[in-house]
Design a protein around this motif. Structure first.
Motif, PDB file in Angstrom:
ATOM      1  N   PRO A   6       0.828  -1.208   0.000  1.00  0.00           N
ATOM      2  CA  PRO A   6       0.000   0.000   0.000  1.00  0.00           C
ATOM      3  C   PRO A   6       0.863   1.259   0.000  1.00  0.00           C
ATOM      4  N   ALA A   7       0.408   2.305  -0.712  1.00  0.00           N
ATOM      5  CA  ALA A   7       1.144   3.565  -0.774  1.00  0.00           C
ATOM      6  C   ALA A   7       0.997   4.359   0.526  1.00  0.00           C
ATOM      7  N   ASN A   8      -0.120   4.234   1.191  1.00  0.00           N
ATOM      8  CA  ASN A   8      -0.384   4.947   2.434  1.00  0.00           C
ATOM      9  C   ASN A   8       0.382   4.270   3.578  1.00  0.00           C
ATOM     10  N   PRO A   9       1.224   5.024   4.307  1.00  0.00           N
ATOM     11  CA  PRO A   9       2.013   4.421   5.390  1.00  0.00           C
ATOM     12  C   PRO A   9       1.160   3.772   6.485  1.00  0.00           C
ATOM     13  N   ASP A  15      -1.197  -3.535   7.778  1.00  0.00           N
ATOM     14  CA  ASP A  15      -0.845  -4.848   7.219  1.00  0.00           C
ATOM     15  C   ASP A  15       0.220  -5.534   8.063  1.00  0.00           C
ATOM     16  N   LEU A  16       1.234  -4.794   8.464  1.00  0.00           N
ATOM     17  CA  LEU A  16       2.301  -5.366   9.290  1.00  0.00           C
ATOM     18  C   LEU A  16       1.761  -5.794  10.657  1.00  0.00           C
ATOM     19  N   PHE A  17       0.866  -5.002  11.227  1.00  0.00           N
ATOM     20  CA  PHE A  17       0.235  -5.343  12.507  1.00  0.00           C
ATOM     21  C   PHE A  17      -0.528  -6.662  12.388  1.00  0.00           C
ATOM     22  N   VAL A  18      -1.316  -6.799  11.351  1.00  0.00           N
ATOM     23  CA  VAL A  18      -2.122  -8.009  11.146  1.00  0.00           C
ATOM     24  C   VAL A  18      -1.234  -9.236  10.939  1.00  0.00           C
ATOM     25  N   ARG A  35       0.712   6.181  16.018  1.00  0.00           N
ATOM     26  CA  ARG A  35       1.492   7.406  15.829  1.00  0.00           C
ATOM     27  C   ARG A  35       1.164   8.036  14.470  1.00  0.00           C
ATOM     28  N   GLN A  36       1.107   7.210  13.424  1.00  0.00           N
ATOM     29  CA  GLN A  36       0.820   7.738  12.088  1.00  0.00           C
ATOM     30  C   GLN A  36      -0.579   8.335  11.989  1.00  0.00           C
TER      31      GLN A  36
END
Length: 157
Positions: A6-9, A15-18, A35-36
């Motif tokens: 994904p382009a959105n941080p 995704d990384l959390f999941v 934070r983001q």
């Protein structure tokens, strides 16, 4: 060739959390996501509303739909049934996480403690049909893609 990331941080952080496999990774990616999105994770009363409002990602929307459908049930009294309760759940396995979700839907402030450092199982946990349905309705498949895949009703590594 186009990137599949994904382009959105914040979408990438979600995704990384999941996909996280260890408690350290879960905390890291959760912190990054908060934070983001400029969300205070300690503001438990407003956290879900703010997260849902700010994380406009199709993968997350699937989870929001499932959680909102469950939370709309009368038994939860719009998240006000247990607003004065603080609850400690020991263990982040299927039963512990399920209990934590139920308590949060009721409006309780919930803390989950887990002694394991990784989310793996050496044994196979058999699930009854009503448990499978319940966990699917809460989005378990999103966090564990192999959830009850194949002919056996189980969770395993």
């Amino acid at each position: 060739m186009a990137s599949l990331a994904p382009a959105n941080p914040s979408h990438a952080a979600f995704d990384l959390f999941v996909q996280a496999k260890t408690c350290v990774e879960v905390r890291q990616h959760f912190t990054t996501l908060c934070r983001q999105l400029h969300i205070d994770p300690k503001d438990f009363r407003n956290f879900y509303t703010k997260l849902k409002e700010k994380l406009n990602y199709w993968k997350a929307k699937t989870l929001w739909t499932k959680l909102d459908k469950r939370a709309a049930q009368a038994v939860y009294q719009q998240g006000k049934a247990c607003t004065k309760n603080k609850c400690l759940v020991l263990g982040a396995g299927p039963c512990g996480l399920r209990t934590a979700i139920e308590l949060a839907l009721l409006g309780a402030q919930v803390v989950v403690l887990e002694k394991r450092e990784e989310f793996t199982r050496n044994n196979v946990l058999h699930l009854w049909p009503f448990t499978i349905y319940d966990l699917r309705e809460l989005g378990a498949k999103m966090f564990y893609g192999k959830f009850c895949s194949g002919s056996l009703d189980h969770i395993s590594e």
